[in-house]
Design an enzyme around this catalytic site. Structure first.
Site, mmCIF file in Angstrom:
data_model
loop_
_atom_site.group_PDB
_atom_site.id
_atom_site.type_symbol
_atom_site.label_atom_id
_atom_site.label_comp_id
_atom_site.label_asym_id
_atom_site.label_seq_id
_atom_site.Cartn_x
_atom_site.Cartn_y
_atom_site.Cartn_z
ATOM 1 N N ASN A 166 4.109 17.988 2.572
ATOM 2 C CA ASN A 166 2.871 18.395 1.910
ATOM 3 C C ASN A 166 2.270 19.588 2.674
ATOM 4 O O ASN A 166 1.789 19.439 3.792
ATOM 5 C CB ASN A 166 1.911 17.199 1.894
ATOM 6 C CG ASN A 166 0.613 17.496 1.182
ATOM 7 O OD1 ASN A 166 0.087 18.589 1.248
ATOM 8 N ND2 ASN A 166 0.090 16.484 0.513
ATOM 9 N N GLN A 167 2.322 20.764 2.055
ATOM 10 C CA GLN A 167 1.861 21.988 2.717
ATOM 11 C C GLN A 167 0.375 21.948 3.070
ATOM 12 O O GLN A 167 -0.055 22.488 4.079
ATOM 13 C CB GLN A 167 2.152 23.222 1.833
ATOM 14 C CG GLN A 167 3.619 23.620 1.808
ATOM 15 C CD GLN A 167 4.205 23.821 3.202
ATOM 16 O OE1 GLN A 167 3.701 24.599 4.001
ATOM 17 N NE2 GLN A 167 5.281 23.102 3.509
ATOM 18 N N ASP A 221 0.088 8.732 7.649
ATOM 19 C CA ASP A 221 0.166 8.030 6.379
ATOM 20 C C ASP A 221 -1.268 7.751 6.007
ATOM 21 O O ASP A 221 -2.051 7.260 6.828
ATOM 22 C CB ASP A 221 0.983 6.731 6.479
ATOM 23 C CG ASP A 221 1.383 6.243 5.083
ATOM 24 O OD1 ASP A 221 1.942 7.054 4.313
ATOM 25 O OD2 ASP A 221 1.128 5.080 4.757
ATOM 26 N N PHE A 277 -6.695 18.116 -2.488
ATOM 27 C CA PHE A 277 -5.480 17.679 -3.176
ATOM 28 C C PHE A 277 -5.568 16.168 -3.376
ATOM 29 O O PHE A 277 -6.489 15.519 -2.895
ATOM 30 C CB PHE A 277 -4.229 18.071 -2.373
ATOM 31 C CG PHE A 277 -4.192 17.532 -0.966
ATOM 32 C CD1 PHE A 277 -3.512 16.352 -0.669
ATOM 33 C CD2 PHE A 277 -4.830 18.201 0.079
ATOM 34 C CE1 PHE A 277 -3.475 15.851 0.622
ATOM 35 C CE2 PHE A 277 -4.790 17.710 1.381
ATOM 36 C CZ PHE A 277 -4.110 16.532 1.653
ATOM 37 N N GLY A 278 -4.594 15.615 -4.071
ATOM 38 C CA GLY A 278 -4.556 14.164 -4.269
ATOM 39 C C GLY A 278 -5.783 13.646 -5.006
ATOM 40 O O GLY A 278 -6.175 14.170 -6.047
ATOM 41 N N TYR A 279 -6.415 12.646 -4.406
ATOM 42 C CA TYR A 279 -7.569 11.997 -5.040
ATOM 43 C C TYR A 279 -8.894 12.691 -4.715
ATOM 44 O O TYR A 279 -9.959 12.185 -5.067
ATOM 45 C CB TYR A 279 -7.639 10.526 -4.601
ATOM 46 C CG TYR A 279 -6.458 9.699 -5.034
ATOM 47 C CD1 TYR A 279 -6.393 9.156 -6.317
ATOM 48 C CD2 TYR A 279 -5.390 9.451 -4.179
ATOM 49 C CE1 TYR A 279 -5.306 8.399 -6.735
ATOM 50 C CE2 TYR A 279 -4.297 8.696 -4.574
ATOM 51 C CZ TYR A 279 -4.257 8.173 -5.861
ATOM 52 O OH TYR A 279 -3.181 7.428 -6.269
ATOM 53 N N ASP A 280 -8.843 13.846 -4.040
ATOM 54 C CA ASP A 280 -10.067 14.529 -3.606
ATOM 55 C C ASP A 280 -11.102 14.753 -4.726
ATOM 56 O O ASP A 280 -12.294 14.591 -4.497
ATOM 57 C CB ASP A 280 -9.740 15.861 -2.930
ATOM 58 C CG ASP A 280 -9.104 15.681 -1.551
ATOM 59 O OD1 ASP A 280 -8.906 14.520 -1.126
ATOM 60 O OD2 ASP A 280 -8.816 16.690 -0.891
ATOM 61 N N HIS A 286 -11.324 11.308 6.662
ATOM 62 C CA HIS A 286 -10.483 10.342 7.374
ATOM 63 C C HIS A 286 -9.457 11.062 8.248
ATOM 64 O O HIS A 286 -9.249 10.707 9.392
ATOM 65 C CB HIS A 286 -9.784 9.423 6.364
ATOM 66 C CG HIS A 286 -8.999 10.154 5.296
ATOM 67 N ND1 HIS A 286 -9.582 11.075 4.452
ATOM 68 C CD2 HIS A 286 -7.692 10.117 4.942
ATOM 69 C CE1 HIS A 286 -8.663 11.560 3.632
ATOM 70 N NE2 HIS A 286 -7.502 10.995 3.908
ATOM 71 N N ARG A 287 -8.832 12.128 7.699
ATOM 72 C CA ARG A 287 -7.814 12.846 8.471
ATOM 73 C C ARG A 287 -8.469 13.637 9.596
ATOM 74 O O ARG A 287 -7.957 13.695 10.706
ATOM 75 C CB ARG A 287 -6.988 13.761 7.559
ATOM 76 C CG ARG A 287 -5.778 14.354 8.279
ATOM 77 C CD ARG A 287 -4.784 15.027 7.349
ATOM 78 N NE ARG A 287 -4.163 14.040 6.469
ATOM 79 C CZ ARG A 287 -4.405 13.948 5.162
ATOM 80 N NH1 ARG A 287 -5.211 14.786 4.561
ATOM 81 N NH2 ARG A 287 -3.823 13.010 4.443
#
Length: 197
Positions: free
Chosen positions: A9-10, A70, A153-156, A179-180
């Site tokens: 995932n870039q 993860d 990206f994703g659920y953002d 979180h990241r």
């Protein structure tokens, strides 16, 4: 020092680079090194176990220090789903939009007060001596009724922190609360201790 970032995932790679580069760490993807990590099966039952499996695979294949994360979205009204299955929630080749639409349809009758959720990010770093660092970050929020914003990206676009979605925040704002971002700051602190030795 070169670190392998075990992700395809870039956007995730960019987030990790922003934190690691100031430490003098050259963060490169497995792909940059001509290595495929597609065969790593995420058989863990927790984010931490899956992060370790990915980091260990990258470390064994390259002999270089490796970092893997993860992460996923846990929705209270769905008993913590999608959780560790966040990436594959709407099927193997689903787009971010497909995942968001599936989640929103599952929550269509859930009132605002019951739409609480959190993102979790577990990071595992395996160092040249085989030592490992494991950290975790969590960001509490809620699920919007529809997507907002064009970033991330994703659920953002459907994960709200306060009155904004992750996708409406700048990179700096997101790093500060996500979180990241939290997990990476813990990793940075641990790596600083290691590099000082």
């Amino acid at each position: 020092m070169k670190f392998i970032i075990a992700t395809n995932n870039q956007k995730k790679l960019k987030e990790l680079e922003r934190i690691l580069n100031p430490l003098g760490i050259n963060a490169v993807s497995a792909k940059d090194e001509g290595i495929s990590l597609d065969d790593v099966e995420e058989t863990g039952t927790t984010f931490a176990e899956n992060a370790f499996l990915k980091a260990e695979a990258a470390f064994k294949k390259t002999g270089l220090p490796s970092v893997a994360d993860d992460s996923g979205l846990c929705v209270d009204a769905l008993d913590g789903r999608p959780g560790i299955y966040s990436a594959r929630y709407a099927g193997e080749n689903a787009t971010d939009s497909d995942k968001n639409n599936k989640l929103l349809s599952e929550l269509k009758d859930v009132p605002e007060k019951d739409r609480t959720a959190h993102f979790t990010c577990a990071i595992c770093c395996i160092l040249p001596n085989g030592e490992k660092i494991e950290v975790e970050g969590i960001c509490e929020g809620s699920i919007a009724f529809e997507p907002h914003g064009n970033g991330g990206f994703g659920y953002d676009p459907i994960f709200k922190y306060g009155d904004k979605s992750y996708a409406e925040l700048s990179s700096e704002e997101k790093d500060a609360i996500s979180h990241r971002g939290k997990a990476l700051r813990k990793l940075k602190a641990e790596l600083e201790k290691y590099l000082d030795k």
